[in-house]
Write an enzyme that holds these catalytic residues in place. Structure first.
Site, PDB file in Angstrom:
ATOM      1  N   TYR A  16       0.827  -1.218   0.000  1.00 31.00           N
ATOM      2  CA  TYR A  16       0.000   0.000   0.000  1.00 31.00           C
ATOM      3  C   TYR A  16       0.860   1.267   0.000  1.00 31.00           C
ATOM      4  CZ  TYR A  16      -3.352  -3.489   1.650  1.00 31.00           C
ATOM      5  OH  TYR A  16      -4.133  -4.608   1.783  1.00 31.00           O
ATOM      6  N   TYR A 144     -14.540  -4.005   2.507  1.00 29.48           N
ATOM      7  CA  TYR A 144     -13.205  -4.404   2.044  1.00 29.48           C
ATOM      8  C   TYR A 144     -13.078  -5.901   2.272  1.00 29.48           C
ATOM      9  CZ  TYR A 144      -8.249  -5.305   1.849  1.00 29.48           C
ATOM     10  OH  TYR A 144      -7.021  -5.850   1.531  1.00 29.48           O
ATOM     11  N   ASP A 238     -17.829 -12.214   6.095  1.00 27.14           N
ATOM     12  CA  ASP A 238     -16.373 -12.122   6.115  1.00 27.14           C
ATOM     13  C   ASP A 238     -15.961 -11.658   7.509  1.00 27.14           C
ATOM     14  OD1 ASP A 238     -13.736 -11.421   5.955  1.00 27.14           O
ATOM     15  OD2 ASP A 238     -13.906 -10.282   4.089  1.00 27.14           O
ATOM     16  N   LYS A 267      -6.555 -13.670   9.984  1.00 24.94           N
ATOM     17  CA  LYS A 267      -6.010 -12.704  10.956  1.00 24.94           C
ATOM     18  C   LYS A 267      -5.697 -13.323  12.318  1.00 24.94           C
ATOM     19  CE  LYS A 267      -7.005  -8.647   8.576  1.00 24.94           C
ATOM     20  NZ  LYS A 267      -5.870  -7.911   8.063  1.00 24.94           N
TER      21      LYS A 267
HETATM   22  C1  PLP Z   1     -12.560  -8.193   6.317  1.00 22.38           C
HETATM   23  C2  PLP Z   1     -11.314  -8.573   5.578  1.00 22.38           C
HETATM   24  N1  PLP Z   1     -11.391  -9.462   4.586  1.00 22.38           N
HETATM   25  C3  PLP Z   1     -10.298  -9.845   3.909  1.00 22.38           C
HETATM   26  C4  PLP Z   1      -9.056  -9.329   4.196  1.00 22.38           C
HETATM   27  C5  PLP Z   1      -7.853  -9.767   3.419  1.00 22.38           C
HETATM   28  O1  PLP Z   1      -7.013 -10.533   4.209  1.00 22.38           O
HETATM   29  P1  PLP Z   1      -5.488 -10.766   3.792  1.00 22.38           P
HETATM   30  O2  PLP Z   1      -4.799  -9.453   3.931  1.00 22.38           O
HETATM   31  O3  PLP Z   1      -4.988 -11.790   4.765  1.00 22.38           O
HETATM   32  O4  PLP Z   1      -5.484 -11.276   2.397  1.00 22.38           O
HETATM   33  C6  PLP Z   1      -8.935  -8.389   5.210  1.00 22.38           C
HETATM   34  C7  PLP Z   1      -7.636  -7.776   5.527  1.00 22.38           C
HETATM   35  O5  PLP Z   1      -7.539  -6.709   6.088  1.00 22.38           O
HETATM   36  C8  PLP Z   1     -10.093  -7.984   5.924  1.00 22.38           C
HETATM   37  O6  PLP Z   1     -10.049  -7.080   6.919  1.00 22.38           O
END
Ligand code: PLP
Length: 422
Positions: A16, A144, A238, A267
């Protein structure tokens, strides 16, 4: 600051970041509890817990010894044709922790890939039922879901970080979360007219994280469940950010009293130690793949799927949730964040102060110089990484009251400076 001999950025591409302008990242040599130890010996209190992963703080001895034991026994074996105890135990434990009949766990190595797999499962669910054309998703503004192309396409296409790709990715329906009559009608109208091209609805429950730490209430999620049921659509939560206690309950869906058809986790799954993700499906989804026809199988299998070290870390992390009072700690953090950030509420440049579980947010009207703001926090001895217009704290659940107070004091001080223009 003085940089150590190994510090050479000429071959690295940072996340980023506009590489031409990026400020050099801080060289970290050690972690300890809720602290980062820098190469020059300085310690920063970590307000972010490494993108919300390190829920037990860094270097927890139980996770360390589990991973050490596993490393000696067997670091990794492929998951095709081979199985191991850590993965099967973890799958069983996740199924037991999740509500309803979310019971089939597909492992991968990152959140984005877990989302890709959820989307692929949802599209194939319809194909396996003999229904073609259901390839699109309903997703939400402010959302996101990751950085791989499938996941990018369900992020907010305008305000999100992938706006550059607008129009180039698969087209989905990205609308407002149903939080009032108008938005609820917009959702049901959309489904009324387009349900036959939609595979499912995907949402981050209760808190949209990287899209701006935006909160919504459980009623919105209940509405999504109702609409999904009305139109026979799959509902995907998610929980990559919200899972494992971050919003106050083990999973956000529990607080909402809504059971999705598919949930994605990552995470904090390994307590912030090793990369691992899971896409968990209910029996309705799994049954659509259960067949005598090999063509109905889910054709997916990441090389490091079910990595034994990561599963050992995840099992140890779940032990910690069982043995240590994590959710009580989250409740205490929640209260301390609310009290500690409250002084920001009356500052003129502040649009909102909000807290949910161990997430504290101060939203500003604008931030002119993000890098300068980030540097100010470092000068205060804390690691806080604002983005967009959002200054937020998502600390380890084991952070001490004093360390947490240092974080909130730093936010109040630095945001106060912005307000005074100094
Ligand atoms: C809600 C959500 N989904 C998906 C992701 C993507 O995860 P990764 O960075 O492990 O690919 C993130 C990452 O911040 C997230 O917060």
């Amino acid at each position: 600051m003085e940089f150590p001999a190994w510090y050479d950025l000429s071959h690295i591409w940072l996340p980023y970041a506009q590489m031409k302008a990026v400020r050099p990242p801080l060289p970290v040599v050690r972690t300890r509890g809720a602290r980062l130890v820098l190469a020059d010996g300085r310690e920063l209190i970590d307000g972010i817990a490494s993108w919300w992963t390190a829920c037990h703080g860094y270097n927890h001895p139980r996770i360390r010894s589990a991973v050490e034991r596993q490393l000696i026994l067997m670091p990794h074996v492929m998951f095709g044709g081979l199985a191991h105890e850590g993965a099967l135990t973890l799958a069983r434990r996740l199924a037991a922790l999740l509500p309803g009949d979310l019971e089939r766990v597909f492992f991968s190595e990152s959140g984005s890939v877990a989302v890709e797999i959820a989307m692929k499962m949802a599209v194939q669910y319809w194909l396996n039922r003999g229904i073609r054309g259901r390839t699109r998703f309903v997703a939400f503004k402010g959302g996101y879901h990751g950085d791989t192309t499938g996941a990018m396409a369900v992020c907010d296409p305008e305000a999100g970080m992938h706006a550059l790709f607008a129009g180039l990715l698969p087209q989905h329906h990205v609308i407002d979360l149903p939080h009032d009559v108008e938005t609820a009608v917009a959702l049901s109208d959309l489904l009324e007219h387009h349900a036959d091209e939609i595979a499912g609805i995907i949402v981050e429950p209760l808190v949209q994280g990287a899209g701006g730490m935006l909160f919504h209430d459980a009623a919105a999620l209940r509405r999504l469940r109702t609409e999904a049921d009305r139109h026979d659509l799959l509902l995907i939560f998610d929980e990559i950010f919200t899972g494992f206690g971050r919003t106050g309950t083990m999973f956000a869906c529990q607080a909402a009293g809504v059971v999705p058809d598919i949930v994605t986790l990552s995470k904090a799954l390994t307590g912030g130690t090793l990369p691992l993700a899971a896409t968990v499906a209910n029996s309705r989804v799994f049954d659509a793949f259960w067949s005598d026809d090999p063509a109905r199988a889910l054709m997916h299998g990441p090389t490091y799927m079910g990595n034994a070290l990561a599963c050992a870390a995840a099992n140890a992390s779940l032990d910690l949730f069982e043995r240590e009072p994590r959710l009580q700690q989250v409740a205490k953090i929640s209260q301390a964040l609310a009290e500690g950030l409250e002084p920001c509420r009356d500052m003129s440049g502040v649009k909102d102060v909000r807290v949910q579980g161990a997430i504290g947010v101060v939203e500003l009207g604008r931030i002119d110089d993000l890098d300068a703001l980030r540097a100010r926090f470092i000068a205060e001895g804390v690691f806080i990484r604002p983005f967009g217009t959002t200054v937020y704290l998502t600390p380890a659940f084991t952070i001490s009251a004093e360390e947490l107070a240092t974080l909130t004091r730093a936010v109040v001080k630095v945001v106060g400076e912005i307000q005074r223009g100094s």
